[in-house]
Design a protein around this motif. Structure first.
Motif, short mmCIF file in Angstrom:
data_model
loop_
_atom_site.label_atom_id
_atom_site.label_comp_id
_atom_site.label_asym_id
_atom_site.label_seq_id
_atom_site.Cartn_x
_atom_site.Cartn_y
_atom_site.Cartn_z
N ALA A 1 0.84 -1.20 0.00
CA ALA A 1 0.00 0.00 0.00
C ALA A 1 0.87 1.25 0.00
O ALA A 1 1.88 1.33 0.71
CB ALA A 1 -0.91 0.00 1.22
N ASN A 2 0.47 2.21 -0.82
CA ASN A 2 1.13 3.52 -0.85
C ASN A 2 0.01 4.55 -0.73
O ASN A 2 -0.56 4.97 -1.72
CB ASN A 2 1.90 3.70 -2.15
CG ASN A 2 2.66 5.02 -2.17
OD1 ASN A 2 2.61 5.80 -1.22
ND2 ASN A 2 3.37 5.28 -3.26
N GLY A 3 -0.30 4.90 0.51
CA GLY A 3 -1.47 5.74 0.74
C GLY A 3 -2.73 4.96 0.43
O GLY A 3 -2.96 3.88 0.98
N LYS A 4 -3.54 5.47 -0.47
CA LYS A 4 -4.77 4.81 -0.87
C LYS A 4 -4.58 3.93 -2.11
O LYS A 4 -5.54 3.34 -2.61
CB LYS A 4 -5.87 5.85 -1.15
CG LYS A 4 -6.33 6.61 0.08
CD LYS A 4 -7.07 5.71 1.06
CE LYS A 4 -7.61 6.49 2.24
NZ LYS A 4 -8.39 5.64 3.17
N LEU A 5 -3.36 3.86 -2.62
CA LEU A 5 -3.08 3.06 -3.81
C LEU A 5 -2.48 1.72 -3.43
O LEU A 5 -1.65 1.63 -2.52
CB LEU A 5 -2.13 3.82 -4.75
CG LEU A 5 -2.66 5.16 -5.30
CD1 LEU A 5 -1.62 5.79 -6.21
CD2 LEU A 5 -3.98 4.97 -6.04
N LEU A 6 -2.89 0.68 -4.15
CA LEU A 6 -2.44 -0.68 -3.83
C LEU A 6 -1.78 -1.33 -5.03
O LEU A 6 -2.16 -1.11 -6.19
CB LEU A 6 -3.62 -1.54 -3.40
CG LEU A 6 -4.39 -1.16 -2.14
CD1 LEU A 6 -5.57 -2.12 -1.95
CD2 LEU A 6 -3.47 -1.20 -0.92
N ASP A 7 -0.79 -2.17 -4.73
CA ASP A 7 -0.21 -3.09 -5.71
C ASP A 7 -0.41 -4.49 -5.16
O ASP A 7 -0.16 -4.75 -3.96
CB ASP A 7 1.29 -2.84 -5.90
CG ASP A 7 1.55 -1.53 -6.63
OD1 ASP A 7 1.05 -1.37 -7.75
OD2 ASP A 7 2.26 -0.68 -6.05
N VAL A 8 -0.87 -5.39 -6.01
CA VAL A 8 -1.10 -6.78 -5.61
C VAL A 8 -0.36 -7.69 -6.58
O VAL A 8 -0.49 -7.55 -7.80
CB VAL A 8 -2.61 -7.13 -5.60
CG1 VAL A 8 -2.81 -8.58 -5.18
CG2 VAL A 8 -3.37 -6.19 -4.68
N GLU B 1 -2.20 -3.07 -10.20
CA GLU B 1 -1.12 -2.11 -10.10
C GLU B 1 -1.68 -0.71 -9.90
O GLU B 1 -2.48 -0.22 -10.70
CB GLU B 1 -0.26 -2.14 -11.37
CG GLU B 1 0.47 -3.46 -11.59
CD GLU B 1 1.31 -3.47 -12.85
OE1 GLU B 1 2.54 -3.35 -12.72
OE2 GLU B 1 0.73 -3.59 -13.95
N ARG B 2 -1.26 -0.10 -8.81
CA ARG B 2 -1.63 1.28 -8.48
C ARG B 2 -3.12 1.52 -8.55
O ARG B 2 -3.61 2.47 -9.16
CB ARG B 2 -0.91 2.25 -9.41
CG ARG B 2 0.58 2.00 -9.58
CD ARG B 2 1.36 2.05 -8.28
NE ARG B 2 1.47 3.41 -7.76
CZ ARG B 2 2.03 3.70 -6.57
NH1 ARG B 2 2.46 2.71 -5.77
NH2 ARG B 2 2.13 4.95 -6.17
N VAL B 3 -3.89 0.61 -7.96
CA VAL B 3 -5.34 0.77 -7.94
C VAL B 3 -5.77 1.37 -6.61
O VAL B 3 -5.15 1.13 -5.57
CB VAL B 3 -6.07 -0.58 -8.16
CG1 VAL B 3 -5.74 -1.14 -9.53
CG2 VAL B 3 -5.74 -1.58 -7.06
N HIS B 4 -6.84 2.16 -6.64
CA HIS B 4 -7.33 2.76 -5.41
C HIS B 4 -7.96 1.68 -4.54
O HIS B 4 -8.63 0.77 -5.04
CB HIS B 4 -8.36 3.85 -5.72
CG HIS B 4 -8.64 4.76 -4.56
ND1 HIS B 4 -9.55 4.44 -3.57
CD2 HIS B 4 -8.11 5.97 -4.21
CE1 HIS B 4 -9.58 5.41 -2.67
NE2 HIS B 4 -8.72 6.36 -3.03
#
Length: 232
Positions: free
Chosen positions: A41-48, A67-70
């Motif tokens: 998690a990078n703030g409200k953005l997620l990488d899975v 990638e970089r999804v809210h």
């Protein structure tokens, strides 16, 4: 005469498919699921990412899932499943054809399935048709004639002969590959297509009039549930 004979065959999962992609550290092209999913998690953005292990050197590699999804774009239950490495979530990702296409690798389904057959308790030599429902527990592409070989205990040549004679009715060619549920029909000894003697309104013979009698070889105990493991 029984006119409603039905049976169930089930293509069961016995293993997860192998991921075929190059390994940066060795010449191997085969990877297996590690059983883990990584979420950053990078703030409200997620990488899975789905994590794989090289079958030869055990190197871990990552397959991008999101990638970089809210965070709001993922259902809470799905996000939790990713975070706890839920086996069902891992299974879904490993078997995903769309994920494989997106990341340019292919899935090897060899050795991932087995066939479980539940034949009716009455004899297979009943002259009335037998409808077989084939259900898939996993989306493995399985050659139809291979299913028939395992389910009926017949050779490839015998299966092809019975299909050609119309004694086994399929929704597609026997050499096609199926990965979804379908039905087929077996015609027992003494079964004759009603269209054989029927006439069309114009007096011509109806289509499919070449259906002959069927004589599936006896197979003691086939009326009981059994499993046949696929080797390819």
């Amino acid at each position: 005469m029984n006119t409603d004979r039905k049976a169930l065959w089930a293509v069961r999962q016995s293993a997860l498919p192998t991921v075929v992609r190059s390994c940066p550290d060795c010449p191997s092209m085969r990877h297996r699921a590690s059983g883990k999913i990584r979420v950053n998690a990078n703030g409200k953005l997620l990488d899975v990412w789905l994590l794989l292990s090289c079958a030869a050197c055990d190197r871990t590699s990552k397959v991008p899932v999101h990638e970089r999804v809210h965070v709001s774009t993922l259902e809470p239950a799905r996000l939790v499943a990713y975070e706890i490495n839920d086996p069902a979530a891992v299974r879904e990702l490993v078997m995903s054809a769309s994920l494989a296409a997106k990341n340019r690798y292919r899935l090897d389904w060899a050795g991932t399935w087995e066939l479980e057959t539940r034949m009716p308790l009455y004899a297979l030599d009943d002259p009335s048709p037998l409808t077989v429902r084939v259900g898939f527990e996993l989306p493995a592409p399985v050659r139809v004639e291979r299913l028939l070989q395992l389910g009926l205990g017949l050779s490839r040549a015998e299966v092809r002969r019975l299909v050609a004679e119309g004694r086994i009715r399929l929704p597609f060619a026997p050499d096609a590959k199926a990965h979804r549920d379908f039905e087929l029909t077996l015609h027992g000894p003494g079964s004759v297509d009603a269209a054989k003697h029927a006439k069309a309104p114009d007096g011509s013979a109806a289509e499919g009039s070449d259906l002959a009698r069927i004589g599936l070889p006896p197979a003691p105990g086939r009326e009981l549930a059994r499993r046949a493991t696929a080797r390819g």
